[in-house]
Design a protein around this motif. Structure first.
Motif, short mmCIF file in Angstrom:
data_model
loop_
_atom_site.label_atom_id
_atom_site.label_comp_id
_atom_site.label_asym_id
_atom_site.label_seq_id
_atom_site.Cartn_x
_atom_site.Cartn_y
_atom_site.Cartn_z
N TYR C 489 0.90 -0.96 0.40
CA TYR C 489 -0.17 0.20 0.19
C TYR C 489 1.24 1.36 -0.07
O TYR C 489 0.57 2.11 0.37
CB TYR C 489 -0.83 0.08 1.00
N ASP C 490 2.08 0.98 0.04
CA ASP C 490 2.74 2.13 -0.18
C ASP C 490 3.24 3.22 1.25
O ASP C 490 2.62 4.46 1.00
CB ASP C 490 3.10 2.68 -1.50
N VAL C 491 2.83 3.10 2.70
CA VAL C 491 2.00 3.05 3.38
C VAL C 491 4.16 3.98 3.55
O VAL C 491 4.76 3.20 3.78
CB VAL C 491 1.70 2.51 4.64
N LYS C 492 3.35 5.81 4.13
CA LYS C 492 4.41 6.49 4.82
C LYS C 492 4.63 6.09 6.07
O LYS C 492 5.62 6.92 6.68
CB LYS C 492 4.70 7.54 4.42
N LYS C 493 3.27 6.79 6.51
CA LYS C 493 3.03 7.55 7.97
C LYS C 493 2.14 6.53 8.94
O LYS C 493 1.25 6.24 8.44
CB LYS C 493 2.79 8.55 8.12
N ILE C 494 3.03 5.74 9.89
CA ILE C 494 1.65 5.11 10.73
C ILE C 494 1.81 5.53 12.19
O ILE C 494 2.79 6.32 12.75
CB ILE C 494 2.84 4.02 11.10
N VAL C 495 0.34 5.79 12.77
CA VAL C 495 -0.15 6.38 14.05
C VAL C 495 -0.46 5.10 14.32
O VAL C 495 -1.35 4.20 13.62
CB VAL C 495 -1.20 7.34 13.99
N THR C 496 -0.05 4.54 15.91
CA THR C 496 -1.15 4.11 16.69
C THR C 496 -0.48 3.91 18.07
O THR C 496 -0.06 4.61 18.92
CB THR C 496 0.41 2.49 16.41
N ALA C 497 -1.54 3.47 18.68
CA ALA C 497 -1.80 3.69 20.13
C ALA C 497 -1.04 2.85 21.29
O ALA C 497 -1.16 3.23 21.92
CB ALA C 497 -3.24 3.65 20.53
N CYS C 498 -0.21 1.87 20.79
CA CYS C 498 0.07 0.63 21.53
C CYS C 498 2.25 0.90 21.26
O CYS C 498 2.59 1.03 19.87
CB CYS C 498 -0.05 -0.90 20.91
N PRO C 499 2.49 0.90 22.74
CA PRO C 499 3.88 1.52 22.32
C PRO C 499 4.69 0.41 21.84
O PRO C 499 5.76 0.52 21.54
CB PRO C 499 4.13 2.12 23.97
N HIS C 500 4.10 -0.94 22.14
CA HIS C 500 4.53 -2.08 21.71
C HIS C 500 4.67 -2.12 20.47
O HIS C 500 6.02 -2.73 19.61
CB HIS C 500 3.77 -3.28 22.12
N CYS C 501 3.34 -1.75 19.47
CA CYS C 501 4.12 -1.88 18.14
C CYS C 501 5.05 -0.94 17.58
O CYS C 501 5.03 -1.04 16.52
CB CYS C 501 2.45 -1.83 17.34
N TYR C 502 4.34 0.37 18.24
CA TYR C 502 5.32 1.48 18.46
C TYR C 502 6.92 0.73 17.71
O TYR C 502 6.97 1.25 17.04
CB TYR C 502 4.78 2.76 19.34
N ASN C 503 7.03 0.66 18.77
CA ASN C 503 8.91 0.03 19.04
C ASN C 503 9.12 -0.29 18.24
O ASN C 503 10.18 -0.74 17.46
CB ASN C 503 8.67 -0.31 20.66
#
Lengths: 328, 266, 657
Positions: C489-503
């Motif tokens: 999907y050619d994703v560039k920016k991601i926002v997540t509410a989970c710090p584990h997913c973030y890390n």
């Protein structure tokens, strides 16, 4: 078509047991509409008074199958006995309870008779030239309808699902004693001993009220709270496979696909998500109450009343209120 | 002690209700994107076999019957540590009932070499049938122990614990025999070692066809069924669940009891 | 005339110090050789950081000791002792410089200001510091110095050092007295000692001077000789360890090549890389890691200090050819110890010499999980869930998009593209309580007009839990699958509410070619508040204690945005935990512990919930679904559901909209 049914029963006392009545109920449904006969084969030998009870609920003939090996028999002995008896009765359908013995006897009997086989029947009907059976599949997610056009067919009746036999005196009152003459060497397995797990109060499969615990209890200790509640309600405690596999409670407390089938007036599911294999064992309960902290738990789709909350906080006040209502 | 464990590959049953769909033509579950797993009680049977091998030695063979994808189930069993795997897969066998399945399995077992013990799960994870174990015993002419766990080998005989309505029996029988396995805390299926999984993935599982086994074709396939499958329906549940309100769980508990009294259930 | 001091005054045959030093020097060299050889027995691949970075680390941590000084008292003592030792050592070397190269260090203003005054002051500061250290260690007996087992590693040294310092001043005093040194007052220590020596005759002074001078030399040489054999080796090992320290964030685990691997994980001490073995050697047994460890603080057998000591002693015995026969995993380090770690990183951030216990634990877990398949039941169930269903939850669960029903949440497969991909994560999809956070966040995003979409059913677990438990294989499978989807999907920016997913997505997916700009929802919401794209207006009237999630705070340095959010909501009165920020106390769910039933000691989340209750807030503010779950569980267990709520910062903002 006219359907003759042979019902295989244990000799358990002078009154037909609840299991026996359920099997006879299924037989009634087939025979009554089709004007067929119901024959009851009792394993073990004549029991004073039992024949009368069986006639009252639609048996046309009672066959006493006598042999020392048929007293509290092993499945292999029952199969050997029935292989000889069934052809003599010219029954179309042979029914027995889906219990720990029936599960083994039915397939083996069907194999030796080259008969059809359907297990855990929840509905039967006699059609013009066939007999239809309904059973659950995919753990209870769907219902299959099977049709037999060749006979005989051996079937096991799922317990606590079908209506027990009504008072309906049969057309005949014949008792036949059959001496089977089994060869002990044919029975290759043995029972060395039996351990009855302690049943406090009511037996699970007969209880009017069942309080069941599942994975959400997270250990054996919370089951004590359930036992307290069951005692107040004069019911029994059940469990899901998750709880029994973890060793929290005895296996004989399991309700579900590999456990017991129950249909009490009231089934209280505590910390049970509602996995389909469990629902298969209790979905016939009259009133289902679910207590679970997850509002999306599938149990809420089959429950009549639900509490979304932590059972540890809900149950004590529920039990206390029930107690005080009982005291009034 | 040589053991054959029959493994069935099924669609993962732990799915949300909405994802369960039936194909109206074949009356079978539609796979969609769902994963395939070994039927749960077959996994318990594998664990029982592995524990027995640890105690008395011998060889364990996993025997699968199904579509070509069922190779995955056989490999999964090999990943748990069984010594060998065989798959019977043949389009002509599709639609067989339990009699047909037992017949084919029996032929395959005879082909692979009669073991001392044949194990199956007590209940099939998708159809819910409990028939294959006892039918196998009949096909092979062997004694049968159903719904057992905790199998031990004592003085040339098999001793096991058989679950009955009010508890359990200690039962025993001679070898060879067929046993259908129920789950309890003694046979929780072990997690596979990665090396075994990777090794199994690299192996090829021999695939047998009906012709290789001398199967009686009148007894298998849809045509060989003794009963006809007329319909499969997903029952619609109309009842709405009434949620008991309350500000605190304690209040909810109290209201629940009162409501049940109102409904004359209590 | 120019100030000076006579080199080797009164010490004839001073050349004897060299043969005297020889055996001690030999011992020193031999000891160092043994230590280096032990470290060298590990696996190669020490990465050498760039020189500038190494120098900067050495300056800030080895010289200025900034992390050590975070503890005022202990750090102060150590600074005084170590700088004193260091300066005196340099001074001695400068004396030798005059002797060998004629550099006039004992002459002129340099002699007065540095060699006399400064050196004496540092030495004088060191003496009470050493005494304080002795008192602290033997009278005060703080737990972190003496647990998990008694250590006698420093007693001898502290006395020895004291003797060296005192004898040095006595020698100086004797010289000043005997030579009637006109610049004696420039060495205040020695000068004070000299005042007390006037009773002795000049000959006696000279004799004592000679004796104590040689005594001082022997003590000093003895000290040097003992360095590699005792904990004092840290004066060499620690700076090296600091210079060579790995610079990845503490939440990052390095991948392992699995395809061709003969074995998985590490089960023998030599399987560790050399840098890891250096870690073991550099440990000073200070115990700060232990004080920071949530497992140890709640009664589990895991202590990072104990782990390092056990491994170090095991290494020493193995290297000396005296194995005990105990297996490293299971014997030297028990399995309960390994399964008690939440990977919170408290130990990493507390250690003054930058030892890393977490990767060692993960390596040993990899051995247990992938090689032996021997790990706790609930984790096995989570792994099976991951294999079969792409998420670690079991039992009957909702579908991945059920939380979004009725909210009109855009799905990427229908939209095609969006500015932000909102990575929902498994907790928000399958855990009933966390679903509310997802719904709150979506409300905020819509109110602010943010262009976003979710992956919906195409999302699979990031694999964080698999990697922390040690199932690297399952992690890599999931990482690769997710990266493939994201790249498609050619994703560039991601926002997540989970710090584990973030890390994991931000710091670990690049290991497999997945590079994205990842933002935590607290950062995004804080920005939206600043830009006034979202305006919370309803006053909430709550005291909120913000709990720092380990994976957001300690591992990724995000402390301010959630606090900014709290300050930006009307009627919210922020309150701080005592253990906060980089020193925050773990909720107990990291490292796969969410899927572990703690049976030993007190549950970590109960400990943290009690800490929260002591602050008497209305709510605990969280920014992590695991922390949220742990607090919910803890509050229920403490029967405090009436007094305390747990809420995600997104929920607080949404409630005020």
């Amino acid at each position: 078509m006219m359907v003759d049914v042979l019902v295989v029963l244990d000799a358990q006392g002078a009154l037909p047991s609840r299991n026996a009545l359920e099997v006879l109920g299924a037989a009634q449904r087939l025979a009554d509409g089709s004007r067929g006969k119901v024959k009851a084969a009792v394993l073990g030998g004549p029991v004073e008074g039992l024949a009368a009870g069986l006639f009252e609920v639609g048996a046309d003939q009672v066959l006493w199958l006598e042999d020392p090996l048929l007293v509290d028999p092993l499945p292999e002995a029952v199969v050997a006995a029935l292989v000889g008896v069934v052809p003599q009765t010219s029954a179309h359908v042979i029914l027995m309870a889906d219990d720990s013995r029936g599960r083994e006897v039915a397939p083996r009997l069907a194999h030796r008779l080259r008969a059809g086989l359907v297990t855990e029947v929840i509905g039967v009907s006699a059609e013009e030239s066939s007999v239809r059976f309904r059973r659950q599949g995919y753990g209870g997610r769907c219902v299959f309808e099977l049709e037999a056009t060749q006979f005989p067919v051996v079937g096991t009746v799922k317990l606590r699902t079908m209506e027990p036999a009504r008072q309906s005196p049969g057309k005949g009152k014949e008792e036949v004693r059959m001496s089977i003459g089994l060869d002990p060497l044919r029975v290759r397995t043995r029972v060395l001993g039996k351990v009855a797990e302690e049943v406090r109060g009511v037996r699970l499969e007969n209880a009017r009220v069942v309080v069941s615990g599942g994975r959400g209890l997270k250990g054996p200790e919370p089951f004590r709270g359930l036992e307290d509640l069951a005692q107040v309600l004069r019911g029994a405690v059940g469990a899901t496979r998750a709880a029994t596999d973890a060793g929290w409670v005895p296996l004989s407390w399991q309700v579900g696909q590999t456990g017991k089938s129950v249909s009490p007036e009231l089934y209280i599911a505590v910390g049970i998500s509602g996995a389909i294999q469990h629902l298969a064992g209790m979905s016939g309960s009259k009133t289902i109450v679910a207590i679970n902290s997850d509002p999306d738990a599938p149990i809420f789709k089959v429950a009549h009343l639900g509490v979304v909350g932590d059972f540890r906080a809900v149950l004590p006040s529920f039990t206390a209120t029930v107690k005080s209502l009982a005291d009034r | 002690m040589n053991i054959v464990v029959c493994v069935k590959q099924i669609i993962d049953p732990e799915i949300p209700t909405e994802q369960f769909r039936l194909d109206p033509a074949s009356k079978r579950q539609i796979r969609g994107g769902l994963s395939l797993v070994i039927s749960a009680y077959d996994q318990n049977a594998l664990e029982v076999a592995l524990q027995l091998r640890e105690k008395v030695g011998g060889k364990i063979t996993a025997l699968g019957l199904g579509e070509p994808e069922a190779q995955g189930a056989v490999k999964s069993a090999m990943g748990m540590g069984v010594d060998a795997g065989v798959l019977v897969s043949d389009p002509a066998l599709a639609g067989s009932d339990s009699f047909g399945v037992a017949h084919v399995l029996a032929r395959a077992i005879q082909k692979v070499g009669m073991p001392d013990l044949v194990l199956t799960g007590c209940v099939s994870g998708d159809t819910g049938n409990k028939m294959v174990g006892p039918l196998l015993a009949e096909e092979l002419g062997l004694p049968c122990l159903t719904f057992v766990s905790r199998i031990e080998f004592k003085d040339e005989r098999v001793v096991a614990r058989r679950i009955v309505e009010d508890g359990y029996e200690r039962v025993e029988g001679p070898l060879p025999l067929v046993a259908s396995i129920i789950s309890d805390d003694s046979n929780v299926p072990r997690y596979s070692k990665l090396k075994d999984i990777m090794a199994a993935a690299r192996k090829t599982v021999p695939v047998l066809k009906a012709a290789d086994l001398g199967v009686d074709m009148t007894r298998v396939g849809s045509a060989g069924r003794r009963l006809l499958l007329r319909d499969a329906i997903i029952p619609q549940r109309e009842s709405r669940c009434e949620l008991v309100p309350g500000d605190t769980p304690a209040e909810q508990g109290e209201r629940l009891a009162l409501r049940l009294r109102e409904l004359k259930v209590l | 005339m120019a100030p000076f001091r006579e080199l080797y005054w009164n010490i004839s045959a001073h050349w004897l110090i060299y043969p005297l030093f020889l055996p001690f020097a030999a011992a020193f060299v031999y000891g160092c050789y043994r230590v280096v050889r032990t470290i060298w027995s590990g696996q190669p691949e020490i990465g050498i950081p760039p020189v500038a970075r190494m120098l900067r680390d050495l300056l800030t941590q080895a010289v200025l000791q900034s992390r050590l000084l975070e503890e005022r008292v202990a750090g102060g003592i150590h600074a005084a002792v170590s700088w004193g030792f260091g300066i005196l050592f340099i001074a001695t070397c400068l004396v030798a410089a005059q002797d060998y190269f004629g550099i006039p260090t004992l002459r002129g203003p340099f002699y007065l200001y540095f060699m006399s005054l400064s050196v004496d002051l540092f030495g004088l500061a060191a003496i009470p510091a050493v005494c304080a250290a002795l008192y602290r260690r033997y009278a005060g007996r703080p737990a972190r110095l003496w647990k998990p087992r008694d250590t006698e590693g420093y007693g001898l040294f502290l006395w020895l050092l004291l003797a060296v310092l005192i004898s040095g001043f006595v020698v100086e005093g004797l010289r000043i007295a005997a030579t009637r040194d006109p610049w004696g007052a420039w060495s205040p220590g020695g000068w004070l000692v000299a005042l007390g020596l006037t009773r002795l005759s000049a000959d006696q002074q000279a004799m004592w001077h000679r004796a104590i001078w040689w005594g001082h030399a022997v003590l000093a040489f003895w000290f040097i000789g003992l360095v590699p054999f005792t904990l004092i080796r840290h004066i060499l090992a620690a700076p090296v360890n600091i210079a060579l320290r790995r610079h990845e964030p503490s939440g990052v685990i390095q991948p392992a090549a699995l395809e061709e691997a003969e074995h998985f994980g590490i089960s023998a001490i030599r399987g560790f890389q050399r840098k890891d073995l250096l870690d073991l050697v550099a440990c000073t047994e200070c115990g700060r890691c232990q004080d920071a460890c949530p497992a140890w603080q709640t009664g589990k057998p895991l202590t990072p200090k104990g782990l390092v000591l056990d491994l170090r002693d095991h290494l020493a015995r193995e290297a000396a050819g005296k194995p005990t026969g105990k297996a490293m995993v299971g014997g030297v380090v028990s399995e309960e110890t390994l399964w008690a770690c939440t990977t919170c990183g408290g130990c990493h951030h507390a250690c003054p010499v930058f030892i890393e216990p977490i990767p060692k634990i993960i390596h040993m877990r990899r051995y247990l999980v992938m090689e032996e398949a021997r790990f706790p039941e609930p984790m096995q169930a989570a792994m099976r869930g991951l294999e079969n269903r792409g998420h670690p939850y079991q039992g009957a669960v909702p579908a991945r998009t059920d939380w979004a029903k009725g909210l009109d949440v855009p799905v990427l497969s229908e939209r095609g593209a969006a500015e932000y991909l909102y990575w929902v994560g498994c907790a928000a999809a399958f855990d009933e309580r966390t679903q509310k956070v997802a719904r709150a966040l979506v409300r905020i995003l819509r109110a602010a007009g943010v262009d976003y979409a979710i992956l919906g059913d195409e999302e699979r677990c990031t694999g964080d839990v698999a990697r922390r438990i040690g199932h690297e294989f399952l992690f890599q499978m999931h990482a690769q699958a997710n990266i493939e989807t994201l790249n498609r999907y050619d994703v560039k920016k991601i926002v997540t509410a989970c710090p584990h997913c973030y890390n994991t997505i931000k710091n670990e997916y690049p290991q497999f070619g997945g590079r994205y700009e990842v933002t935590h929802h607290s950062e995004l919401i804080a920005r939206l508040l600043r830009e006034e794209r979202v305006r919370p207006v309803k006053p909430l009237g709550k005291r909120v204690a913000y709990h720092d999630s380990c994976y957001l705070g300690r591992h990724n340095g995000i402390y301010a945005p959630p606090r900014d959010i709290l300050r930006g909501i009307p009627g919210v009165h922020p309150v701080e935990f005592e253990r906060r920020g980089e020193r925050g106390f773990c909720c107990g769910a990291g490292g796969g512990m969410m899927w572990f039933e703690e049976r030993i000691g007190k549950r970590v989340n109960i400990e943290r919930t009690e800490e929260a209750l002591r602050l008497r807030p209305h709510a605990v503010g969280t920014a992590c679904p695991f922390c949220l779950s742990m607090f919910e569980d803890g509050i229920r267990a403490k029967d405090a559901t009436d007094e305390l709520q747990a809420m995600d910062v997104a929920e607080l903002v949404a409630a005020a909209l």
